[in-house]
Enzyme design. Sequence first.
Site, PDB file in Angstrom:
ATOM      1  N   GLN A 106     -38.249  20.135  -7.473  1.00 57.56           N
ATOM      2  CA  GLN A 106     -39.656  19.906  -7.168  1.00 57.56           C
ATOM      3  C   GLN A 106     -40.577  20.927  -7.816  1.00 57.56           C
ATOM      4  OE1 GLN A 106     -40.873  20.210  -3.021  1.00 57.56           O
ATOM      5  NE2 GLN A 106     -39.033  21.346  -2.471  1.00 57.56           N
ATOM      6  N   GLY A 107     -41.667  20.431  -8.379  1.00 58.86           N
ATOM      7  CA  GLY A 107     -42.651  21.293  -9.041  1.00 58.86           C
ATOM      8  C   GLY A 107     -43.917  21.366  -8.217  1.00 58.86           C
ATOM      9  N   TYR A 108     -43.898  22.266  -7.265  1.00 58.87           N
ATOM     10  CA  TYR A 108     -44.988  22.368  -6.292  1.00 58.87           C
ATOM     11  C   TYR A 108     -45.761  23.664  -6.459  1.00 58.87           C
ATOM     12  CZ  TYR A 108     -45.204  18.765  -2.750  1.00 58.87           C
ATOM     13  OH  TYR A 108     -45.478  17.640  -2.065  1.00 58.87           O
ATOM     14  N   SER A 135     -36.091  25.448  -7.000  1.00 61.15           N
ATOM     15  CA  SER A 135     -34.643  25.577  -6.803  1.00 61.15           C
ATOM     16  C   SER A 135     -33.898  24.724  -7.802  1.00 61.15           C
ATOM     17  CB  SER A 135     -34.236  25.067  -5.419  1.00 61.15           C
ATOM     18  OG  SER A 135     -34.605  25.957  -4.456  1.00 61.15           O
ATOM     19  N   GLU A 170     -40.080  16.400   4.720  1.00 62.20           N
ATOM     20  CA  GLU A 170     -39.444  17.709   4.791  1.00 62.20           C
ATOM     21  C   GLU A 170     -39.169  18.112   6.229  1.00 62.20           C
ATOM     22  OE1 GLU A 170     -39.660  20.925   1.607  1.00 62.20           O
ATOM     23  OE2 GLU A 170     -41.745  20.502   2.141  1.00 62.20           O
ATOM     24  N   GLU A 200     -48.141  33.342   7.328  1.00 66.09           N
ATOM     25  CA  GLU A 200     -49.590  33.514   7.509  1.00 66.09           C
ATOM     26  C   GLU A 200     -50.311  32.183   7.241  1.00 66.09           C
ATOM     27  OE1 GLU A 200     -47.626  35.779   5.695  1.00 66.09           O
ATOM     28  OE2 GLU A 200     -47.520  36.977   7.529  1.00 66.09           O
TER      29      GLU A 200
END
Lengths: 396, 396, 382, 382
Positions: free
Chosen positions: B131-133, B168, B251, B377
């Site tokens: 995944q390219g997030y 990953s 997810e 956060e």
Amino acid sequence: MKLQFNQDDEIFRREIASWLEENLSGEFAPLKFRGGPGDEHMFPEERKRWEQRLAEGGWTCVGWPKQYGGRGLTIEQQVIFYEEYARAGAPGRMGHIGDGLAGPTIIAFGSDEQKARYLPGILSGREFWCQGYSEPGAGSDLANVKTKARFDEAAGKWLISGQKVWTSLAHESDYCFVIARTDPDSQAHKGLGFFLVKMDQPGITVRPIEQITGTSEFNEVFFDDAECGAEDIVGAPGDGWKVAMGLLGYERGVSTLGQQMAFQNEFDEVVALARDNGAAKQPAIRQRIAQAHIGLKLMRYNSMRMLSGDKGDGSLQREALIYKLYWATWHRELGELAMDILGPEADILAAPPYELNRLQSLFLFTRSDTIYGGTNEIQRNIIAERGLGMPREKRW
Amino acid sequence: MKLQFNQDDEIFRREIASWLEENLSGEFAPLKFRGGPGDEHMFPEERKRWEQRLAEGGWTCVGWPKQYGGRGLTIEQQVIFYEEYARAGAPGRMGHIGDGLAGPTIIAFGSDEQKARYLPGILSGREFWCQGYSEPGAGSDLANVKTKARFDEAAGKWLISGQKVWTSLAHESDYCFVIARTDPDSQAHKGLGFFLVKMDQPGITVRPIEQITGTSEFNEVFFDDAECGAEDIVGAPGDGWKVAMGLLGYERGVSTLGQQMAFQNEFDEVVALARDNGAAKQPAIRQRIAQAHIGLKLMRYNSMRMLSGDKGDGSLQREALIYKLYWATWHRELGELAMDILGPEADILAAPPYELNRLQSLFLFTRSDTIYGGTNEIQRNIIAERGLGMPREKRW
Amino acid sequence: MDFAFTDEQQMIRDSAETFLKATSTSAAVRAAMSTELGYDAELWQRLCGELYWQAIHIPETYGGLGLSYVEVVALFEQMGRFLLCAPYFSTVALATNALLCAGSEAQKADYLGRICAGSTATLAFTRSRDWSVEGVSADFQRRGDEVVLNGEYRYVIDGHSAEFLILAAREQGCDQPSGIRLFVVTAEQAGLERQVLPTMDQTRRQANISLNNLCVPASAELEHGDWQALEKTLQLATIALAAEQAGAMQQLLDMTVAYTQERHQFNRPIASFQAIKHKAADMMLRSEVARSAIYYAACTADTALGDGNAFGADLAEAASIAKSWCSESCFSNAAEALQMHGGVGFTWEYDVHLYFKRAKASEHLLGDSSWHRENIAAMLLD
Amino acid sequence: MDFAFTDEQQMIRDSAETFLKATSTSAAVRAAMSTELGYDAELWQRLCGELYWQAIHIPETYGGLGLSYVEVVALFEQMGRFLLCAPYFSTVALATNALLCAGSEAQKADYLGRICAGSTATLAFTRSRDWSVEGVSADFQRRGDEVVLNGEYRYVIDGHSAEFLILAAREQGCDQPSGIRLFVVTAEQAGLERQVLPTMDQTRRQANISLNNLCVPASAELEHGDWQALEKTLQLATIALAAEQAGAMQQLLDMTVAYTQERHQFNRPIASFQAIKHKAADMMLRSEVARSAIYYAACTADTALGDGNAFGADLAEAASIAKSWCSESCFSNAAEALQMHGGVGFTWEYDVHLYFKRAKASEHLLGDSSWHRENIAAMLLD
């Protein structure tokens, strides 16, 4: 770097200790360990008489310079004085605000006339002060002060209007120092004035705040064109911020060590309780008691560093900046620990209808420690901004 | 409200458990308990073959609808599948991103052509996805995505340029789904596109990130006019936010219960260690072990509520909102507990030069749990803003 | 598996919310807590007569509604949320559960019937901070058809006003758990003295009870009233207490979010400060997890109650998980709520302190978080 | 009372800061930690030859500088801050202190003289996680003019490279503290095997040492080398370790504040977020209090070292206070630093992980915070 006090200081320690032992007797004996935070509303008259006894012994205003009638003690001796005072269980000082805050401010920033007028009453333990700082809408944000002071040219007086809150013992005080806005169009830290105001006048109404403890020692103070002489502003109109900031310095002075000795008394009571009721055998309680002991010792070491002015790496400011956050949090946790040592007994009062025992009072009253004089959250902002140079919060 | 699974589900549980027992043998035996977080870089080829074995058994994409080749399991059965998978110590799924994220997204938002093109490779365990997030400057703030996609009219293709990070297994993947800005002048959530991009092309460079563990499973992925067919955008240009948000829902789906079973394996190892080395006798360690056990049980109960869709008081959203913050913090603390049980032995590696044992790997790797996919956060901001309706942070 | 309220359960929860919001207001709580009784008898009558809450999980055979422990927990959650002052915890969580676990058919028919009719009751078992079997220090001797009890109990919830009591005592001279038996007695009789204890948390009354040669007929002994039954009762009550805590946590969160939205400092609502938002987020996390804990425990309790022989570890574990999480979390939420309310949180006028005191008091009742964690540790490690 | 550095102390601290900032750079630390030795021998030579730090608190009689423990602590603070890789902790905090506490005049003259000349040394005493008297498991037997030692030691700091070692052993068959004696031996000899242990924290080496009928002359026994001397040595070393931790805490704070000022997210430096500011404020609080703890402990240590007979509770208390505060606080600061660095804190490339690993390793050396708190609790409560 050395920890030991010198021999003269030790002699001094014995002097004050024996004076206290001698004088905390007779009519004053019932005042032992009374009048501290959470108990400040108790025995006001007796404690005022105690202030006069202190004055007779020369034990008020011990840190003031001799030229102003003080005892001119060194830092070390002041530390010793406050430690022995607390160790002896001498009562909460009715004169604290005058002795520790108003007086030093007047000495530093006041006119000769103000010095002549106000210092003697503080020294003699006959005139008592309270502070008018916090406001309902402003919390501890002085920049947001809304109380106004306008100069009535005709009467030649300042007229003050507004509301202060969290004023300890306002109903027992003769004077109040008040931060008010002298320039109605000013913002933030500009245009503030620092006023010395007589409490007994029609323009002032004191309303006690009923606290979580069921008792009242904090008050709201309403000013409705309360009068203040032209000569009773400290510094010039607009200097209020500067004067107030100087005063904050005194709050973190040597009296912190006295405060710690009072904490030590409380801690000792907690330890004795744990021994008595067997909680001292519980591992988790043992850890927390040790942690409280460590915390208190470190509070002391930190104050000693603060007082010794270790500027090694510019850190005087740094260790002083953390002080309020540190002690307030420690003290609040001590209250929780006391309750958890009591266990289910924590809920049972000393007497009906709502008489708290000392530890319950500690537990409830310490909730205010992390709120008044700048909440823990405000303290963290201050530390980050002033201590670490991080960006200030934006106003919306 | 009831906790029990019904009889059919229990039969299903035995079916998957025995399939796993049978198949996790021979060439796959060494994969047991391998390839989880912190170990994902290990045995990639073997684990790809395992995916094919899973596919042969019909155990990939178990939650997909049958019409798309999935097994169409009920929620309960999916829970059971993931639980048994983890309980058996079956290896970290190389196919996880395709099976759990890319596939469901394509099913929900993709074209028929995309479904026909991409689903079979995922189902058969032969095509792997990443995944390219996240982007270096944007953290997990999708609104700040800077990667750009421009449509090259001449070539009839999208050209993607920019950089993604924390990807990953990028070097082991065949495809990547990429969020990129289709409208270069757009801001925040508008003007994003969701692209399905082939990894093996000149425009893409994968650079492994050397981690705190000394190993690499995360990567930086550089896109330099990487090509993506006109037909490989999911939804329309500008729909990227909507598609991505749908994906976030997956997810937090049933696979969380499998994750928890893996956590249970780790926890059991920690408990066994404490028993072995005597730390289980230390009261403070006992408290922490109990706390970890409690925390894990509550994680499971919370997921069960989440999956049961308790909308009693609109709280489906609420319990789901806290989930990431909760498990990440729990898992990180488990790593710390493991080290504190090891005591000084925590510092001694399995082998030189820098081979961590499983618990050390847990300790170090879990530091990323509270960072990637939205730091703790950011999670607290999201909870306060979306869960409690508190004001959003202002941009400067 | 279906871990969500059924429609009926949801309805009961919602109607409890509506009812208590209207009746257990700040003014009503403050009025009740200043009376000696500690609750509004009229409200208790409505609760029993109109809503029949006291009979919620009493089987229909004995005149109850025959609902599950999930409904019980749903009610306690709302009661904790609105700080209801009533002898509900003592009557339902303590006495009713004790009777369900320990009574013979006849005893259940008699005493559960009285509870259905609106009688109040409680359970007295310890005189020290010890919630385990060692805490039972009162003793009894059998004398022919009578039993003579002696000893003292402390922290007896609503002990000053309950109409009948379940007493735990151990056979004189026997320090084994097997010596423990339960008795049911009416409150007003010679040999039983009770004294209300003034409490910091004024929303729940506690009492001291002294037994001085209290003579009761042998039939007062609960047929299955052994330590296992008492332990199970305490576990069931612990779950109810945790449910109250979960309810209070939610209310504290709601109050605090509302206050911080209104209150301005530095020209912004303080809810816009990240420190405040993050504290609120943590409060919500604690509150949501608490709910998961109590609903799970409710299901487990229901199973345990349904099976007369189920004295397994499941109930003990579920109760300890729920109480250890909820005790600390409720106090944390109360402490943060007070802190975020700033000065006004420190006043008697605002309600925060009522929750704050209740949180500290409930934390210690039936075992604090460390105690329950050690229970869990013993299950796992010993 | 004057709880501030003297001008001379300040000078030593400042020059250490300057020197280490220039020499113990990230690149230098990474180079050293990848060698088998674990440190840069050349840098060690400069440290000994030019700066004479190894001799800082060795009395002038034995060739040292004769400065106080305050200077020692000031140096350790800077070394911790810059993660110095050197056999300094082993040689100065362990071996030198052991010799000062336990050696005869002749032994001190001999071995402290060697240290002044640049020899490295360490102390080996435990093989388990037990830092108390029970941890000493190696044994010895006197055979005429010789002593024969057997046993194993673990967690021996720089044990693989030290030129001589102080070994703690107990007389065979004696399980009383009174059976414990200290011996000084050179490293390279028959019967003594050492094996470097690969460590997660690569900035400090540890070793296993096995004794197999190690024969040493009777003169190797340190004259005053009993358990009290060993305990005092460990307390002095504990203070040095706490000082390293305090230095690391400050550096972690500085790195983090700098990083958060640079790093932007949502179009603002992340240092402007209140959550980040408050974490940083808490880091500063921990760091400042740590400094107060170690300076106080340093003064106490100085008194204890000055008085050969001072084995009082003061030193033990000061050491436990310092270590319990600094261990947890240093790990907290490291953990928060890593968190606030976000993704890059998780990479090998940034230095945060070096501090993070050092923090966890140092936390467990010489007793973790709970262990030291229990020491304090025993003093207060038992």
